[in-house]
Design a protein around this motif. Structure first.
Motif, PDB file in Angstrom:
ATOM      1  N   THR A 164      44.572  41.598  24.410  1.00  0.00           N
ATOM      2  CA  THR A 164      45.274  40.704  25.335  1.00  0.00           C
ATOM      3  C   THR A 164      46.148  41.539  26.247  1.00  0.00           C
ATOM      4  O   THR A 164      46.764  42.525  25.820  1.00  0.00           O
ATOM      5  N   TYR A 165      46.142  41.153  27.495  1.00  0.00           N
ATOM      6  CA  TYR A 165      46.923  41.855  28.515  1.00  0.00           C
ATOM      7  C   TYR A 165      47.838  40.859  29.213  1.00  0.00           C
ATOM      8  O   TYR A 165      47.509  39.674  29.355  1.00  0.00           O
ATOM      9  N   VAL A 166      48.974  41.343  29.699  1.00  0.00           N
ATOM     10  CA  VAL A 166      49.854  40.577  30.559  1.00  0.00           C
ATOM     11  C   VAL A 166      49.898  41.278  31.905  1.00  0.00           C
ATOM     12  O   VAL A 166      49.873  42.508  31.982  1.00  0.00           O
ATOM     13  N   ALA A 167      49.947  40.495  32.960  1.00  0.00           N
ATOM     14  CA  ALA A 167      49.882  41.063  34.307  1.00  0.00           C
ATOM     15  C   ALA A 167      51.159  41.833  34.625  1.00  0.00           C
ATOM     16  O   ALA A 167      52.269  41.414  34.257  1.00  0.00           O
ATOM     17  N   VAL A 168      51.006  42.944  35.299  1.00  0.00           N
ATOM     18  CA  VAL A 168      52.136  43.707  35.845  1.00  0.00           C
ATOM     19  C   VAL A 168      52.087  43.510  37.347  1.00  0.00           C
ATOM     20  O   VAL A 168      51.120  43.909  38.014  1.00  0.00           O
ATOM     21  N   ARG A 169      53.139  42.828  37.881  1.00  0.00           N
ATOM     22  CA  ARG A 169      53.125  42.459  39.298  1.00  0.00           C
ATOM     23  C   ARG A 169      54.123  43.282  40.098  1.00  0.00           C
ATOM     24  O   ARG A 169      55.129  43.760  39.567  1.00  0.00           O
TER      25      ARG A 169
ATOM     26  N   VAL B  83      49.348  44.595  40.057  1.00  0.00           N
ATOM     27  CA  VAL B  83      49.076  46.017  40.294  1.00  0.00           C
ATOM     28  C   VAL B  83      48.565  46.708  39.029  1.00  0.00           C
ATOM     29  O   VAL B  83      48.038  47.818  39.104  1.00  0.00           O
ATOM     30  N   ASP B  84      48.709  46.056  37.882  1.00  0.00           N
ATOM     31  CA  ASP B  84      48.231  46.647  36.641  1.00  0.00           C
ATOM     32  C   ASP B  84      48.299  45.574  35.550  1.00  0.00           C
ATOM     33  O   ASP B  84      48.744  44.447  35.793  1.00  0.00           O
ATOM     34  N   PHE B  85      47.810  45.938  34.379  1.00  0.00           N
ATOM     35  CA  PHE B  85      47.921  45.057  33.216  1.00  0.00           C
ATOM     36  C   PHE B  85      48.489  45.865  32.054  1.00  0.00           C
ATOM     37  O   PHE B  85      48.185  47.045  31.901  1.00  0.00           O
ATOM     38  N   GLN B  86      49.313  45.188  31.222  1.00  0.00           N
ATOM     39  CA  GLN B  86      49.953  45.855  30.091  1.00  0.00           C
ATOM     40  C   GLN B  86      49.363  45.326  28.786  1.00  0.00           C
ATOM     41  O   GLN B  86      49.152  44.130  28.623  1.00  0.00           O
ATOM     42  N   PHE B  87      49.082  46.255  27.873  1.00  0.00           N
ATOM     43  CA  PHE B  87      48.561  45.873  26.568  1.00  0.00           C
ATOM     44  C   PHE B  87      49.590  45.030  25.824  1.00  0.00           C
ATOM     45  O   PHE B  87      50.766  45.408  25.730  1.00  0.00           O
ATOM     46  N   GLN B  88      49.144  43.865  25.290  1.00  0.00           N
ATOM     47  CA  GLN B  88      50.011  43.044  24.428  1.00  0.00           C
ATOM     48  C   GLN B  88      49.576  43.134  22.977  1.00  0.00           C
ATOM     49  O   GLN B  88      50.380  43.374  22.087  1.00  0.00           O
TER      50      GLN B  88
ATOM     51  N   GLN C  64      37.815  42.306  39.000  1.00  0.00           N
ATOM     52  CA  GLN C  64      37.289  41.122  38.326  1.00  0.00           C
ATOM     53  C   GLN C  64      38.340  40.537  37.376  1.00  0.00           C
ATOM     54  O   GLN C  64      38.473  39.313  37.261  1.00  0.00           O
ATOM     55  N   TYR C  65      39.100  41.404  36.689  1.00  0.00           N
ATOM     56  CA  TYR C  65      40.162  40.914  35.800  1.00  0.00           C
ATOM     57  C   TYR C  65      41.243  40.182  36.601  1.00  0.00           C
ATOM     58  O   TYR C  65      41.763  39.133  36.175  1.00  0.00           O
ATOM     59  N   ILE C  66      41.594  40.725  37.756  1.00  0.00           N
ATOM     60  CA  ILE C  66      42.597  40.060  38.610  1.00  0.00           C
ATOM     61  C   ILE C  66      42.107  38.673  39.010  1.00  0.00           C
ATOM     62  O   ILE C  66      42.858  37.689  38.999  1.00  0.00           O
ATOM     63  N   ASP C  67      40.813  38.580  39.348  1.00  0.00           N
ATOM     64  CA  ASP C  67      40.248  37.283  39.763  1.00  0.00           C
ATOM     65  C   ASP C  67      40.325  36.269  38.622  1.00  0.00           C
ATOM     66  O   ASP C  67      40.609  35.089  38.856  1.00  0.00           O
ATOM     67  N   VAL C  68      40.094  36.711  37.381  1.00  0.00           N
ATOM     68  CA  VAL C  68      40.185  35.801  36.235  1.00  0.00           C
ATOM     69  C   VAL C  68      41.602  35.261  36.103  1.00  0.00           C
ATOM     70  O   VAL C  68      41.820  34.056  35.885  1.00  0.00           O
ATOM     71  N   VAL C  69      42.621  36.122  36.244  1.00  0.00           N
ATOM     72  CA  VAL C  69      44.021  35.690  36.094  1.00  0.00           C
ATOM     73  C   VAL C  69      44.428  34.774  37.226  1.00  0.00           C
ATOM     74  O   VAL C  69      45.103  33.748  37.019  1.00  0.00           O
ATOM     75  N   GLU C  70      44.023  35.092  38.462  1.00  0.00           N
ATOM     76  CA  GLU C  70      44.476  34.336  39.618  1.00  0.00           C
ATOM     77  C   GLU C  70      43.740  33.002  39.766  1.00  0.00           C
ATOM     78  O   GLU C  70      44.314  32.023  40.223  1.00  0.00           O
ATOM     79  N   THR C  71      42.452  32.971  39.374  1.00  0.00           N
ATOM     80  CA  THR C  71      41.660  31.749  39.567  1.00  0.00           C
ATOM     81  C   THR C  71      41.491  30.951  38.290  1.00  0.00           C
ATOM     82  O   THR C  71      41.172  29.764  38.335  1.00  0.00           O
ATOM     83  N   GLY C  72      41.634  31.608  37.141  1.00  0.00           N
ATOM     84  CA  GLY C  72      41.407  30.928  35.871  1.00  0.00           C
ATOM     85  C   GLY C  72      39.943  30.846  35.492  1.00  0.00           C
ATOM     86  O   GLY C  72      39.608  30.256  34.456  1.00  0.00           O
ATOM     87  N   ASN C  73      39.049  31.392  36.331  1.00  0.00           N
ATOM     88  CA  ASN C  73      37.622  31.333  36.030  1.00  0.00           C
ATOM     89  C   ASN C  73      37.272  32.417  35.004  1.00  0.00           C
ATOM     90  O   ASN C  73      37.537  33.601  35.232  1.00  0.00           O
TER      91      ASN C  73
ATOM     92  N   ALA D  39      38.861  35.794  29.561  1.00  0.00           N
ATOM     93  CA  ALA D  39      39.429  34.457  29.812  1.00  0.00           C
ATOM     94  C   ALA D  39      40.918  34.587  30.090  1.00  0.00           C
ATOM     95  O   ALA D  39      41.597  35.461  29.540  1.00  0.00           O
ATOM     96  N   LYS D  40      41.424  33.693  30.955  1.00  0.00           N
ATOM     97  CA  LYS D  40      42.842  33.703  31.334  1.00  0.00           C
ATOM     98  C   LYS D  40      43.685  33.333  30.126  1.00  0.00           C
ATOM     99  O   LYS D  40      43.334  32.467  29.337  1.00  0.00           O
ATOM    100  N   LEU D  41      44.863  34.002  29.993  1.00  0.00           N
ATOM    101  CA  LEU D  41      45.821  33.708  28.928  1.00  0.00           C
ATOM    102  C   LEU D  41      47.213  33.881  29.509  1.00  0.00           C
ATOM    103  O   LEU D  41      47.665  35.025  29.734  1.00  0.00           O
ATOM    104  N   ASP D  42      47.908  32.707  29.778  1.00  0.00           N
ATOM    105  CA  ASP D  42      49.205  32.746  30.458  1.00  0.00           C
ATOM    106  C   ASP D  42      49.065  33.570  31.736  1.00  0.00           C
ATOM    107  O   ASP D  42      48.148  33.338  32.515  1.00  0.00           O
ATOM    108  N   ASP D  43      50.002  34.491  31.948  1.00  0.00           N
ATOM    109  CA  ASP D  43      49.894  35.352  33.145  1.00  0.00           C
ATOM    110  C   ASP D  43      49.202  36.659  32.756  1.00  0.00           C
ATOM    111  O   ASP D  43      49.720  37.755  32.947  1.00  0.00           O
ATOM    112  N   GLY D  44      48.042  36.520  32.208  1.00  0.00           N
ATOM    113  CA  GLY D  44      47.263  37.668  31.777  1.00  0.00           C
ATOM    114  C   GLY D  44      45.888  37.188  31.349  1.00  0.00           C
ATOM    115  O   GLY D  44      45.412  36.134  31.771  1.00  0.00           O
TER     116      GLY D  44
END
Length: 776
Positions: free
Chosen positions: A156-161, A173-178, A214-223, A246-251
């Motif tokens: 699981t990752y959380v978005a780094v904005r 701009v990146d994703f952080q390991f959760q 592609q990961y950014i698109d999943v977080v931003e669109t929920g697809n 799959a999208k999970l919160d802001d990640g």
């Protein structure tokens, strides 16, 4: 350091402060130090407790004072709590810590402040928070255990904005390991847990693979996203993966399954299929798979049906077209029933025994090499046309007969042999395998008497002649050798014998009787030795004669000088003229004897040859002739000449004679021009074919040309001028003895070279010298 509170000034004030402390909801305790026998603080005891502290501990102040801190909380010693409290008392520093009170089963947040000789502890019950944290940790451990038990990789990752100036949510701009499970760490080749680290710091290649976008698109669109990928980042994540995102919160959560084995298995299966097809398609041999056709009633095989045929088989059977599949064997080749092939096919299917045979098809006059092996309820037949091989075998037989006839027609005796070794692998004999007619004739035995016999048993003299040692070397080194061998019993025998190794471990011996040639050579060597002795005697005679003749000649010249100087006044003109003629003749005789002596001294002894710089020799000769060169105004052009191995004195005599002649035989009113040129030639010009032996024409030579623009000579005298005492001009025109060019020729011959003269009357002459490179 917090200052100690001052003591109460009055009892009323002290009662007021105690009332306030007792009303405080925060438990507070004051401790005084306890000392051991040496006066060292080793424990503490409560000397004050407010109401909240009594309620928390369920003890009154009086009860608290009955026990020390270590008695109340035995773990305070091993945990180092006593040492820390002693440090507070001595240093005056405040400390804060969370401790577990085991006898109360509570967690306390303790703030310790020094007071007088002890300290004040302010307590806060954090048991509920600690238990909540422990529950969360336990839940986390249970969740991690569930994740680690999964065979799929889960992260699981959380978005780094990025920070936005207007306060709005920035771009990713990146994703952080959760969280990450053990399977994911193994797949990614991680040895340390990356939770809290950024994705791109560990896997920057994700940008190049377009996964990051592609990961950014999943977080931003929920697809959600699902794909298979062949991925390698050089750090362990290598292979085929089935990936779900799959999208999970802001990640997002990513789940991936390693399907490399499945992919490899499919790839191996595909490769094997392609390999089989390639083998079938690329096989030179024809391959046909048959399925048995059985009689429904008896189950006996009555025919075969083609179920597969490779291109080679289709091409070979092209007269039937390409539609071979489904054809019946006996329909195509009914003759195979009479040829016995059908019975072989049936036996292979019924017994599983493979076969291989050759068959001749009369209608097409072809030979077929075919083999069969069982395949299910049928067989695979592989065959190839060997008609050419059969014809080649026939030609080889004919060729062998031709070679045999050729060997029988050879003048050399030829035998093939196999080596015979002892137990230690030492060659002890040769077993004769074949012998041609020349060998039979020379050995006086037929081939039947020779074949199978051991050579040394028949002819042991091969050891004394050194031939057997040569055979052993040839077998050991696999290099052919040749030698002349001598043997004398009743008669002397010379053999020219050679041995050549065969590809295996055999040996071919070829020999010819050279006894008569050796006898002729021995006679020739005897004659040559006698001739050399005669020449040596002649040279000695010439030397002695020329040397001994000088003494009386010097007396004649001396007495002539006395007559000319002391008695010339007593003689008339006729007498004086006779004395002058006598002196002139004596002087010519002296020059002739000196030249003859020089000629006799020009001998060949290559053992005494040493490097000679011909350019230096020519410079020295021109220095000696400097007076004549100046008198005649002569011009000399000299190329750079080589350094050869030879006799420097002889080469000085050669150039002395050639250059002297060039300055002597000049034309009136013509400035003498001497030219010495040098070149290397691999094969002499055609004009030298009569000068150089045919077998030496291919050698490399030094070519030196000495040319002049003098009086020249007729070409018919080109060989005569090198003969001893030969002159082309009268003594009245040009002085000389006719020995100089004979010396030149002898010097060239001593150095294994060749000389040729060319001349044209009134134009000049050219003397060409050829010296074999490396042979002088």
């Amino acid at each position: 350091m917090t200052p100690h509170p001052k003591a109460a000034d009055t009892p009323e004030k002290e009662s007021f402060l105690l009332a306030i402390l007792n009303q405080s909801p925060t438990p507070m305790l004051a401790f005084e130090p306890l000392h051991d026998g040496q006066g060292t603080i080793d424990d503490f005891r409560v000397n004050f407790a407010n109401g909240a502290a009594e309620r928390m501990t369920f003890m009154s102040l009086a009860d608290m004072r009955k026990v020390s801190l270590l008695q109340t909380c035995p773990s305070a010693g091993p945990l180092g709590l006593i040492d820390r409290l002693v440090h507070v008392v001595k240093s005056g520093e405040e400390v804060r810590d969370e401790i577990y009170v085991d006898f109360l089963d509570v967690w306390i947040d303790v703030s310790v402040t020094p007071l007088a000789r002890g300290f004040v502890a302010t307590l806060l019950d954090i048991t509920a928070r600690k238990r909540a944290e422990a529950e969360l940790e336990e839940r986390g451990r249970r969740l991690q255990g569930v994740l680690d038990a999964s065979m799929n990789g889960i992260i699981t990752y959380v978005a780094v904005r990025a920070q936005s100036k207007d306060g709005k949510q920035g771009s990713i701009v990146d994703f952080q390991f959760q969280t990450i499970n053990r399977a994911a760490m193994n797949v990614l080749g991680l040895t340390e847990n990356p939770v809290g680290m950024n994705m791109l710091s560990l896997f920057p290649s994700l940008i190049a693979h377009d996964f990051f976008d592609q990961y950014i698109d999943v977080v931003e669109t929920g697809n959600p996203l699902r794909f298979e990928t062949d991925y390698s980042d050089g750090k362990g994540a290598e292979g085929w993966y089935d990936v779900a995102v799959a999208k999970l919160d802001d990640g997002f959560v990513i789940t991936f399954n390693d399907m490399t084995y499945l992919k490899n298995a499919k790839q191996v299966e595909q490769q094997q299929t392609e390999l089989v097809n390639s083998v079938l398609d690329g096989a030179i041999n024809s391959i046909i798979a048959y399925e048995a056709i059985r009689d429904p009633a008896s189950g006996v095989i009555c025919d075969f049906k083609i179920i597969l045929a490779n291109p080679a088989a289709e091409h070979y059977l092209e007269r039937l077209g390409t539609e071979l599949i489904g054809q019946k064997l006996l329909t195509l080749y009914p003759e195979e029933l009479d040829m016995g092939l059908m019975a072989r096919y049936v036996n292979t299917v019924e017994t599983g025994q493979p076969f291989r045979t050759e068959a001749f098809y009369q209608d097409t006059a072809t030979w077929i090499d075919l083999s069969g092996s069982k395949l299910g309820d049928g067989l695979v037949v592989t065959f190839s046309d060997i008609t050419i091989n059969k014809q080649a075998a026939l030609e080889l037989t004919q060729q062998a007969e031709f070679v045999s006839k050729l060997l029988d027609g050879s003048l050399n005796g030829v035998m093939s042999n196999d080596p015979v070794y002892d137990d230690q692998g030492v060659l002890i004999d040769l077993r004769i395998l074949s012998a041609n007619q020349a060998a039979e004739l020379y050995l006086g035995s037929s081939e039947c008497d020779l074949v199978g016999k051991n050579l040394l048993e028949l002819y042991p003299q091969h050891i004394d002649m050194g031939l057997f040692a040569m055979y052993e070397r040839v077998l050991r080194t696999k290099q052919p050798e040749r030698m002349e061998a001598y043997h004398r019993a009743d008669v002397e025998v010379w053999l020219d014998s050679s041995a050549t190794p065969l590809d295996g471990d055999g040996l071919v011996i070829s020999f010819i009787d050279i006894t008569e040639r050796k006898k002729a050579q021995r006679q020739a060597d005897t004659l040559i030795g006698e001739l050399r002795k005669s020449n040596a005697n002649l040279e000695q005679f010439a030397y002695v004669a020329s040397h001994d003749l000088q003494e009386p000649l010097r007396k004649v010249m001396a007495f002539g000088d006395i007559l000319q100087k002391q008695y010339s006044s007593l003689l008339d003109e006729t007498g004086a003229d006779m004395i002058r003629r006598m002196q002139s003749a004596a002087e010519r005789m002296q020059i002739l004897i000196r030249d003859l002596l020089t000629f006799s001294r020009v001998t060949s002894n290559s053992d005494e040859f040493c490097p000679v710089d011909l350019s230096a020799v020519v410079r020295d000769v021109l220095t000696d002739l400097d007076t004549t060169v100046i008198e005649k105004g002569a011009r000399a052009e000299i190329d750079s000449l080589p350094t050869i191995k030879g006799d420097a004195l002889q080469w000085r005599q050669l150039f002395q004679n050639l250059l002297s002649n060039a300055l002597k035989f000049t034309r009136a009113e013509t400035i003498p021009h001497i030219r010495i040129t040098y070149t290397k030639v691999n094969t002499p010009e055609p004009g030298f074919a009569t000068l150089v032996p045919v077998d030496l024409l291919t050698l490399a030579y030094h070519r030196i040309d000495v040319s002049d623009n003098g009086i020249g000579f007729e070409s018919q005298y080109a060989e005569q001028i090198f003969q001893l005492f030969q002159r082309l001009h009268t003594r009245s025109h040009y002085t000389g003895t006719g020995i100089g060019l004979s010396i030149v020729q002898k010097v060239v011959e001593n150095h294994r070279g060749y000389i040729q003269a060319q001349g044209r009357p009134g134009e000049g002459s050219v003397f060409t010298i050829l010296l074999p490179i490396g042979n002088v």
